[in-house]
Design an enzyme around this catalytic site. Structure first.
Site, PDB file in Angstrom:
ATOM      1  N   ASN A 130       0.700  -1.311   0.162  1.00 14.00           N
ATOM      2  CA  ASN A 130       0.102   0.079   0.020  1.00 14.00           C
ATOM      3  C   ASN A 130       0.875   1.173   0.035  1.00 14.00           C
ATOM      4  O   ASN A 130       0.321   2.199  -0.561  1.00 14.00           O
ATOM      5  CB  ASN A 130      -0.885  -0.003   1.124  1.00 14.00           C
ATOM      6  CG  ASN A 130      -0.357   0.156   2.543  1.00 14.00           C
ATOM      7  OD1 ASN A 130       0.896  -0.433   2.676  1.00 14.00           O
ATOM      8  ND2 ASN A 130      -1.156   0.507   3.553  1.00 14.00           N
ATOM      9  N   GLU A 158       4.974  -2.726  12.217  1.00 15.31           N
ATOM     10  CA  GLU A 158       3.999  -1.821  12.020  1.00 15.31           C
ATOM     11  C   GLU A 158       2.942  -2.771  11.408  1.00 15.31           C
ATOM     12  O   GLU A 158       2.859  -3.172  10.161  1.00 15.31           O
ATOM     13  CB  GLU A 158       4.518  -0.543  10.868  1.00 15.31           C
ATOM     14  CG  GLU A 158       5.765  -0.026  11.375  1.00 15.31           C
ATOM     15  CD  GLU A 158       5.379   0.822  12.651  1.00 15.31           C
ATOM     16  OE1 GLU A 158       6.404   1.383  13.188  1.00 15.31           O
ATOM     17  OE2 GLU A 158       4.199   1.079  13.063  1.00 15.31           O
ATOM     18  N   CYS A 192      -3.254   1.849   6.895  1.00 13.38           N
ATOM     19  CA  CYS A 192      -3.065   1.402   8.235  1.00 13.38           C
ATOM     20  C   CYS A 192      -3.691   2.569   9.320  1.00 13.38           C
ATOM     21  O   CYS A 192      -3.942   2.444  10.632  1.00 13.38           O
ATOM     22  CB  CYS A 192      -2.068   0.879   8.797  1.00 13.38           C
ATOM     23  SG  CYS A 192      -0.645   1.936   8.971  1.00 13.38           S
ATOM     24  N   GLU A 252       9.011   4.042  13.792  1.00 13.04           N
ATOM     25  CA  GLU A 252       9.748   4.415  12.663  1.00 13.04           C
ATOM     26  C   GLU A 252       9.989   5.746  12.549  1.00 13.04           C
ATOM     27  O   GLU A 252       8.985   6.410  12.786  1.00 13.04           O
ATOM     28  CB  GLU A 252       9.139   3.799  11.621  1.00 13.04           C
ATOM     29  CG  GLU A 252       9.371   1.969  11.489  1.00 13.04           C
ATOM     30  CD  GLU A 252       8.970   1.733  10.033  1.00 13.04           C
ATOM     31  OE1 GLU A 252       7.815   1.693   9.708  1.00 13.04           O
ATOM     32  OE2 GLU A 252       9.937   0.734   9.723  1.00 13.04           O
TER      33      GLU A 252
HETATM   34  N1  LIG Z   1      -0.121  -2.157   8.450  1.00 11.47           N
HETATM   35  C1  LIG Z   1      -0.260  -1.958   7.031  1.00 11.47           C
HETATM   36  O1  LIG Z   1       0.180  -0.982   6.381  1.00 11.47           O
HETATM   37  C2  LIG Z   1      -0.843  -3.124   6.235  1.00 11.47           C
HETATM   38  C3  LIG Z   1      -1.711  -3.888   6.773  1.00 11.47           C
HETATM   39  N2  LIG Z   1      -2.344  -4.919   5.939  1.00 11.47           N
HETATM   40  C4  LIG Z   1      -3.498  -5.600   6.425  1.00 11.47           C
HETATM   41  O2  LIG Z   1      -3.269  -7.171   6.145  1.00 11.47           O
HETATM   42  C5  LIG Z   1      -4.465  -7.143   5.536  1.00 11.47           C
HETATM   43  C6  LIG Z   1      -3.966  -8.473   4.417  1.00 11.47           C
HETATM   44  O3  LIG Z   1      -3.082  -7.853   3.404  1.00 11.47           O
HETATM   45  P1  LIG Z   1      -1.792  -8.258   2.839  1.00 11.47           P
HETATM   46  O4  LIG Z   1      -1.234  -7.760   1.500  1.00 11.47           O
HETATM   47  O5  LIG Z   1      -2.430  -9.858   2.555  1.00 11.47           O
HETATM   48  O6  LIG Z   1      -0.929  -8.285   3.882  1.00 11.47           O
HETATM   49  P2  LIG Z   1       0.310  -9.526   4.292  1.00 11.47           P
HETATM   50  O7  LIG Z   1       0.746  -8.929   5.635  1.00 11.47           O
HETATM   51  O8  LIG Z   1      -0.516 -10.846   4.327  1.00 11.47           O
HETATM   52  O9  LIG Z   1       1.427  -9.406   3.303  1.00 11.47           O
HETATM   53  C7  LIG Z   1       2.302  -8.423   3.580  1.00 11.47           C
HETATM   54  C8  LIG Z   1       3.752  -8.939   3.131  1.00 11.47           C
HETATM   55  O10 LIG Z   1       4.267  -9.904   4.044  1.00 11.47           O
HETATM   56  C9  LIG Z   1       4.335 -11.150   2.868  1.00 11.47           C
HETATM   57  N3  LIG Z   1       4.012 -12.543   3.768  1.00 11.47           N
HETATM   58  C10 LIG Z   1       2.980 -12.785   3.780  1.00 11.47           C
HETATM   59  N4  LIG Z   1       2.807 -13.848   4.807  1.00 11.47           N
HETATM   60  C11 LIG Z   1       4.029 -14.085   5.032  1.00 11.47           C
HETATM   61  C12 LIG Z   1       4.512 -14.943   6.034  1.00 11.47           C
HETATM   62  N5  LIG Z   1       4.158 -15.942   6.600  1.00 11.47           N
HETATM   63  N6  LIG Z   1       6.051 -14.706   6.245  1.00 11.47           N
HETATM   64  C13 LIG Z   1       6.503 -13.654   5.651  1.00 11.47           C
HETATM   65  N7  LIG Z   1       6.188 -12.869   4.805  1.00 11.47           N
HETATM   66  C14 LIG Z   1       4.866 -13.025   4.510  1.00 11.47           C
HETATM   67  C15 LIG Z   1       3.559 -10.791   1.613  1.00 11.47           C
HETATM   68  O11 LIG Z   1       4.098 -11.724   0.764  1.00 11.47           O
HETATM   69  P3  LIG Z   1       3.352 -12.037  -0.860  1.00 11.47           P
HETATM   70  O12 LIG Z   1       3.594 -10.610  -1.275  1.00 11.47           O
HETATM   71  O13 LIG Z   1       4.164 -13.095  -1.435  1.00 11.47           O
HETATM   72  O14 LIG Z   1       2.071 -12.020  -0.219  1.00 11.47           O
HETATM   73  C16 LIG Z   1       3.773  -9.438   1.570  1.00 11.47           C
HETATM   74  O15 LIG Z   1       4.842  -9.139   1.018  1.00 11.47           O
HETATM   75  C17 LIG Z   1      -5.008  -6.213   4.756  1.00 11.47           C
HETATM   76  O16 LIG Z   1      -6.424  -6.298   4.467  1.00 11.47           O
HETATM   77  C18 LIG Z   1      -4.442  -5.079   6.003  1.00 11.47           C
HETATM   78  O17 LIG Z   1      -5.769  -5.388   6.796  1.00 11.47           O
HETATM   79  C19 LIG Z   1      -1.742  -5.135   4.653  1.00 11.47           C
HETATM   80  C20 LIG Z   1      -0.977  -4.112   4.209  1.00 11.47           C
HETATM   81  C21 LIG Z   1      -0.225  -3.256   4.930  1.00 11.47           C
HETATM   82  O1  LIG Z   2       1.417   7.020   6.652  1.00  8.18           O
HETATM   83  C1  LIG Z   2       1.938   5.868   6.402  1.00  8.18           C
HETATM   84  O2  LIG Z   2       2.969   5.866   6.901  1.00  8.18           O
HETATM   85  C2  LIG Z   2       1.380   4.745   6.380  1.00  8.18           C
HETATM   86  O3  LIG Z   2      -0.072   4.629   6.888  1.00  8.18           O
HETATM   87  C3  LIG Z   2       2.015   3.710   6.553  1.00  8.18           C
HETATM   88  S1  LIG Z   2       1.162   1.702   6.356  1.00  8.18           S
HETATM   89  O4  LIG Z   2      -0.238   2.185   5.820  1.00  8.18           O
HETATM   90  O5  LIG Z   2       2.092   1.400   5.157  1.00  8.18           O
HETATM   91  O6  LIG Z   2       1.386   1.071   7.766  1.00  8.18           O
END
Ligand SMILES: NC(=O)C1=CN([C@@H]2O[C@H](COP(=O)(O)OP(=O)(O)OC[C@H]3O[C@@H](n4cnc5c(N)ncnc54)[C@H](OP(=O)(O)O)[C@@H]3O)[C@@H](O)[C@H]2O)C=CC1
Ligand SMILES: O=C(O)[C@H](O)CS(=O)(=O)O
Length: 491
Positions: free
Chosen positions: A166, A264, A298, A470
């Protein structure tokens, strides 16, 4: 019917074509593989390219290169490291438009937001070029006769990062710039949905004279790459941004080699509106906090709590403004809301809305898929704590709105979650703002504003939203060890 998306890969031109990299950047070499992974434009479903699917052997090669490059990089002065980081920063500024186009094509966010993220990403490189000069230790008044006591900070060692789709550029630099400034190499594994932003940053790092073993980008299956990183004792720290579920898996995996983790993770942000505020200001703030990054953020407002006297008026204005948001391809100039990242995200959003409807909520606008990965900007009213929309991070352009009566109820509802990343509160009462800042169980609290992030602030959450910080002056400490020296004076 999905919004008309005229833009496709064939319409996509870069001013500097060599920023489009279809190989991983390992040990100072652009590296391919027999097996590849397709990358798609989430707005059209069109394949835009293929990246190498590298495995555990490539990870070991990268760690070998990082370990070999570490001593010389750590031996540089902070100024010398800063010079290379500032050259990287200059490259990002020079190629801002291309970097933004690459991001919109692979992630889907509107181009204006992508430009903003490139500025955000570059600002971390500039910030940590400066912060690297201030890795201070301290002297300590000795409790022992004839001793001089002091501490110093030293690079923690080889580091790694797993970054999300994202914010495919800013989450790379928020981690890597801090690690490099602290004297550490970093190996980045970007999300498989959005590798090209990270690979373009690798190209610019190469041009900035950052040694090949110091900043590396590896592509391939997340789980097997993470497993190889976790097993190697030379990797001393790992930073992850993504779901809480994956964060927990990484914590479990890190135990055998006692790695330092910066996490995060997910959020469930409350956006609290008291009845003493200007209604339009609150609506503007809620729109920004909810629909930034098309809701895939997030920090997005996941639950909007409005004090009852203002509830009906807020819903009327908020729903009207939401309905007016324009959905389309991020490269189209008038797009406000782009596609979600994939079909799974669309299904999750629709499941949240259906569950809320079944439990008695009102859908005031939207509430349906638009075809492809597009979902209508949606307002769901009368949400209750038993609904999935209240309990889970929806990560979509779906707004959950509910009423409350008094301050105590607002705090109780806001804190009723296992997440604790950011909370928002709009009130004209200074005393209440201070009380809310104390009472809300979150790592970050925004009062009367929706935009709070940037390099100077300690970004991070509490509870199951993660650990560590961070950015800010704290971000550097994630990549250094504090060493205590007890010097016994001769005689
Ligand atoms: N805090 C944030 O900014 C974010 C939160 N999210 C949350 O997560 C939900 C699902 O999104 P999603 O994209 O599936 O996020 P994930 O947390 O599932 O994936 C994020 C990254 O982690 C990798 N990954 C997945 N499983 C593992 C594992 N077991 N060990 C190591 N790495 C792993 C993924 O690889 P691969 O690319 O191969 O799948 C991807 O690169 C969203 O709906 C949201 O709620 C998601 C993205 C950002
Ligand atoms: O503003 C930010 O840094 C983002 O919210 C980070 S995140 O969604 O990728 O955690």
């Amino acid at each position: 019917m999905a919004p008309q998306t005229a833009r496709t890969r064939s319409h996509f031109q870069l001013d500097t074509p060599h920023l489009w990299r279809e190989q991983a950047w390992l040990a100072g070499h652009w590296t391919g593989a027999r097996e590849t992974l397709a990358v798609t434009d989430p707005a059209t479903g069109e394949t835009i390219g293929h990246i190498p699917s590298l495995g555990e052997a490539a990870v070991v090669t990268a760690i070998d290169a990082a370990a070999a490059a570490l001593p010389a990089w750590a031996a540089l002065t902070p100024d010398e490291r800063a010079d290379r980081l500032l050259a990287w920063y200059a490259g990002m500024r020079q190629h801002r438009e291309d970097l933004a186009r690459i991001m919109t094509l692979e992630e889907g966010k509107p181009l204006a937001e992508a430009r903003g993220e490139i500025d955000y990403a570059a600002s971390f490189v500039r910030w940590f070029a400066e912060e690297g000069r201030r890795a201070y230790g301290e002297t300590i008044p000795s409790h022992l006769p004839g001793r001089h006591l002091h501490t110093l900070r030293q690079p923690i060692g080889v580091t790694a990062a797993i970054t999300p789709w994202n914010f495919p550029s800013a989450m790379v630099t928020r981690k890597a710039a801090a690690a490099l400034a602290a004297g550490c190499p970093m190996l980045v594994r970007p999300a498989s949905e959005t590798p090209y932003s990270a690979l373009a940053l690798a190209r610019l790092a190469e041009q900035a004279g950052i040694p090949g073993g110091i900043f590396q980008v590896i592509t391939g299956d997340g789980r097997s790459i993470a497993s190889a990183l976790m097993r190697d004792t030379r990797v001393r720290a790992l930073s992850f941004t993504g779901s809480t579920e994956v964060g927990k898996a990484l914590i479990r995996q890190s135990a055998d080699t006692v790695k330092r983790l910066t996490l995060e993770l997910g959020g469930n942000a409350p956006f609290i509106v008291f009845d003493d505020v200007d209604l339009d200001a609150a609506v503007d703030g809620a729109l920004a906090a909810k629909f930034q990054t098309s809701g895939e953020d997030c920090l997005a407002a996941n639950r909007i709590l409005v004090q009852r006297p203002l509830y009906a008026a807020f819903l009327e204005r908020f729903a009207a403004r939401t309905a007016a948001l324009r959905v389309g391809h991020g490269l189209e100039p008038d797009t406000d809301i782009g596609p979600l990242i994939d079909a799974r995200a669309v299904a999750k959003a629709d499941q949240h809305v259906s569950d809320a409807r079944e439990r008695g909520a009102r859908v005031l606008t939207g509430g349906k898929p638009l075809g492809g990965n597009f979902y209508a900007p949606t307002v769901v009213a009368d949400v209750t704590p038993d609904m999935a929309l209240f309990r889970e991070e929806t990560f979509s352009p779906v707004a959950a709105v509910l009423a409350f009566d008094d301050e105590a109820e607002a705090v109780r509802l806001a804190n009723d979650t296992e997440y604790g990343l950011v909370a928002y509160c709009y009130t004209a009462d200074l005393g209440r703002a201070t009380r809310l800042g104390d009472a809300l169980d979150y790592g970050m609290v925004a009062i009367n504003c929706a935009k709070l992030t940037g390099p100077p602030i300690p970004f991070g959450g509490v509870k199951q939203s993660g650990q560590g910080r961070e950015g800010s002056r704290h971000g550097l400490d994630e990549y250094s060890e504090l060493k205590y020296i007890c010097l016994g004076l001769p005689g």
